[in-house]
Design a protein around this motif. Structure first.
Motif, PDB file in Angstrom:
ATOM      1  N   UNK A 147       0.865  -1.179   0.000  1.00  0.00           N
ATOM      2  CA  UNK A 147       0.000   0.000   0.000  1.00  0.00           C
ATOM      3  C   UNK A 147       0.908   1.237   0.000  1.00  0.00           C
ATOM      4  N   UNK A 148       1.570   1.506   1.124  1.00  0.00           N
ATOM      5  CA  UNK A 148       2.514   2.630   1.153  1.00  0.00           C
ATOM      6  C   UNK A 148       3.701   2.370   0.233  1.00  0.00           C
ATOM      7  N   UNK A 149       4.027   1.095  -0.011  1.00  0.00           N
ATOM      8  CA  UNK A 149       5.178   0.741  -0.853  1.00  0.00           C
ATOM      9  C   UNK A 149       4.946   1.038  -2.331  1.00  0.00           C
ATOM     10  N   UNK A 150       3.704   1.363  -2.705  1.00  0.00           N
ATOM     11  CA  UNK A 150       3.395   1.573  -4.121  1.00  0.00           C
ATOM     12  C   UNK A 150       2.705   2.907  -4.342  1.00  0.00           C
ATOM     13  N   UNK A 151       3.493   3.983  -4.517  1.00  0.00           N
ATOM     14  CA  UNK A 151       2.898   5.283  -4.851  1.00  0.00           C
ATOM     15  C   UNK A 151       2.409   5.280  -6.312  1.00  0.00           C
ATOM     16  N   UNK A 152       1.995   6.429  -6.816  1.00  0.00           N
ATOM     17  CA  UNK A 152       1.418   6.526  -8.168  1.00  0.00           C
ATOM     18  C   UNK A 152       2.321   5.921  -9.243  1.00  0.00           C
ATOM     19  N   UNK A 153       1.716   5.174 -10.134  1.00  0.00           N
ATOM     20  CA  UNK A 153       2.394   4.510 -11.246  1.00  0.00           C
ATOM     21  C   UNK A 153       2.455   5.462 -12.453  1.00  0.00           C
ATOM     22  N   UNK A 154       3.545   5.356 -13.234  1.00  0.00           N
ATOM     23  CA  UNK A 154       3.739   6.223 -14.412  1.00  0.00           C
ATOM     24  C   UNK A 154       3.648   5.416 -15.696  1.00  0.00           C
ATOM     25  N   UNK A 155       3.215   6.072 -16.762  1.00  0.00           N
ATOM     26  CA  UNK A 155       3.013   5.388 -18.039  1.00  0.00           C
ATOM     27  C   UNK A 155       3.698   6.121 -19.188  1.00  0.00           C
ATOM     28  N   UNK A 156       4.230   5.351 -20.150  1.00  0.00           N
ATOM     29  CA  UNK A 156       4.706   5.895 -21.416  1.00  0.00           C
ATOM     30  C   UNK A 156       3.506   6.482 -22.163  1.00  0.00           C
ATOM     31  N   UNK A 157       3.752   7.446 -23.079  1.00  0.00           N
ATOM     32  CA  UNK A 157       2.626   8.202 -23.633  1.00  0.00           C
ATOM     33  C   UNK A 157       1.709   7.427 -24.571  1.00  0.00           C
ATOM     34  N   UNK A 158       2.209   6.363 -25.204  1.00  0.00           N
ATOM     35  CA  UNK A 158       1.440   5.726 -26.278  1.00  0.00           C
ATOM     36  C   UNK A 158       0.867   4.385 -25.837  1.00  0.00           C
TER      37      UNK A 158
END
Lengths: 325, 325
Positions: free
Chosen positions: A188-199
């Motif tokens: 839970x705390x170990x996983x902040x917001x995830x990021x994605x490549x644009x396409x």
């Protein structure tokens, strides 16, 4: 087809169709206001979107230059985000890194955690985190965006519901990981917001590189400009069909659900890693102690899946800087 | 204020304001189309909603009879759903039931798992599940619906962002629980869609029964018409301020996020339990074996938080039947 999402004042952003070589784009919001809306109404919008994509590629529609810096994640929020750990090489190494008890049925039942899906980051967004002491790490992965999946779907039925493929960075805070695993309640705390490549791409865009429910591409990772690893996505121990069916065992999945591979990881040492924790445990095995530290504020990480023999890839690039929240 | 959500063709349903005694309601969708929209725009809509609520209660607005059978969950989907285990009596009993290793820092750090939030069930919806062999169980709980919460908020700051209180049933499949806990990745298959009582209330509606970040009401649970338990919500070992701050330690929470208490559980044996697993472990302690089975298809469970000395409560009733998917 290739899609991106322009940042605007809405929670879901504005739908763009991007041409095959990622140089140009066209606003597709008259067909579907957002990519989430398109996935939720795929049967109705697929054909008009494909016609517009064909016009953009042939030059009949001129479009405008594509600027990935204006983009957010293809889905800036999604109904659900479940991340597997489908590369058992990664799971085995992390067991050694975290000194956690052996995971039961590891070879037979996919590992998967439920992540937050309300606040994804775009490919060039800063990554605000509270403390360097939390052990800031990246995890390079692939993912799929799904149409509706019925409860109890088989792996093949599940695979038929894959609409789009994506590339992502599952940011992780390693200081929280072992305690959250030992609690049994998961990350839970170990996983902040995830990021994605644009396409986000339809599977046909990958040709032969999409087969067996796997993305057969190398994921190239650079940390502060230095090469860090380029493991191959084809070595998943479980394919996406297995992962999706696992998630749908006791629930139906809404259209727009995202399922991830977990950190791309190969047994060959030569290809390096897609997260720092793996390099550290290999250092522990080789030298008795971890020599590489985790990320500091101001550090940058760049990730790009590449087509064989090129510096180009279908998903574009994630390149982000970690900053103090 | 008291709110409910009418089922319609949209994913978020239609906003109703319900009068204080739950007999009448009025469509409030001209102020906010859905309760999710209202929570996401609280500063703008709170005052007009309150005016309409006052008119309904005073009889200036006649409204129409309130029919909870037409309602879905107050939020049929939400940006995020994180469920705590704030009654340590429950956590301690479940440790014995599941025979899992002792949880580290149990008294100091709240347990919390991330749940699916894309597909909640309404108060009278059937509950479709794949197999009786999965160990079908209910978990009676309270929850809060939040406005935006900033990353790193203190418990008091977090508590200030509580907009609504709810009552819920966190359906659980006990056959999956121990394996998913031992995997360290937490609950996924063990937690199918969660169900909600029809009414969400602003904290002021509870008067003195909302204090210290806790809902000080008994939760009455009946299984197939027989009394099963009536534990009191005031005995939470962690208050909602602590739970929300825990969830927001490394992330911001979007407006509409729901945080749950975990199974309401008291140390006194006389009040019974709000889930079957607890009764079973008490039977194991007392008699050496569990004598109560889990739920069968066709079984019904009814849950209602009650005001002291009455058969009435602020959230209405959840009454559902388990059916084969």
């Amino acid at each position: 087809m290739k899609f991106a999402t322009l940042k605007d004042q809405t929670l879901d952003g504005r739908l763009l169709i991007v041409c095959r070589d990622l140089t140009r784009c066209v606003d597709a919001s008259s067909i579907a206001p957002s990519l989430l809306h398109a996935v939720q109404h795929w049967a109705e919008v697929e054909e008009p979107l494909r016609q517009l994509y064909d016009k953009l590629n042939s030059g009949v529609t001129a479009g405008q230059p594509f600027n990935p810096f204006l983009c957010t994640a293809p889905l800036p929020r999604s109904p659900q985000w479940c991340d597997g750990s489908a590369f058992l090489n990664h799971a085995n190494l992390m067991e050694q890194a975290f000194k956690t008890p052996p995971i039961p049925d590891l070879e037979r039942i996919p590992l998967m955690y439920q992540g937050a899906s309300d606040d994804f980051l775009g490919p060039y967004d800063d990554v605000p985190l509270p403390s360097e002491a939390d052990g800031i790490d990246f995890e390079g992965e692939f993912g799929v965006i799904l149409d509706h999946v019925a409860m109890g779907s088989t792996p093949q039925q599940a695979l038929n519901q894959v609409r789009l493929l994506v590339q992502l960075n599952d940011w992780s805070l390693r200081a929280m990981g072992p305690r959250e695993m030992r609690s049994g309640f998961g990350f839970l705390q170990a996983k902040p917001s995830t990021s994605f490549a644009p396409i986000a791409v339809t599977p046909d865009e990958l040709g032969d590189a999409w087969r067996d429910g796997r993305v057969h591409l190398e994921l190239h990772v650079e940390w502060n400009g230095a090469h860090f690893g380029h493991p191959h996505g084809g070595q998943m121990s479980f394919g996406f069909g297995d992962l999706i069916a696992h998630a749908a065992r006791t629930r139906r999945l809404s259209a727009g659900t995202i399922i991830g591979t977990g950190t791309v990881s190969n047994t060959s040492r030569e290809v390096g890693s897609a997260c720092i924790a793996e390099r550290r445990v290999i250092e522990m095995i080789d030298y008795g102690d971890a020599r590489t530290g985790f990320m500091r504020f101001g550090d940058r990480v760049r990730m790009q899946a590449r087509l064989p023999g090129t510096d180009d890839g279908p998903f574009g690039v994630i390149e982000q800087q970690v900053v103090q929240a």
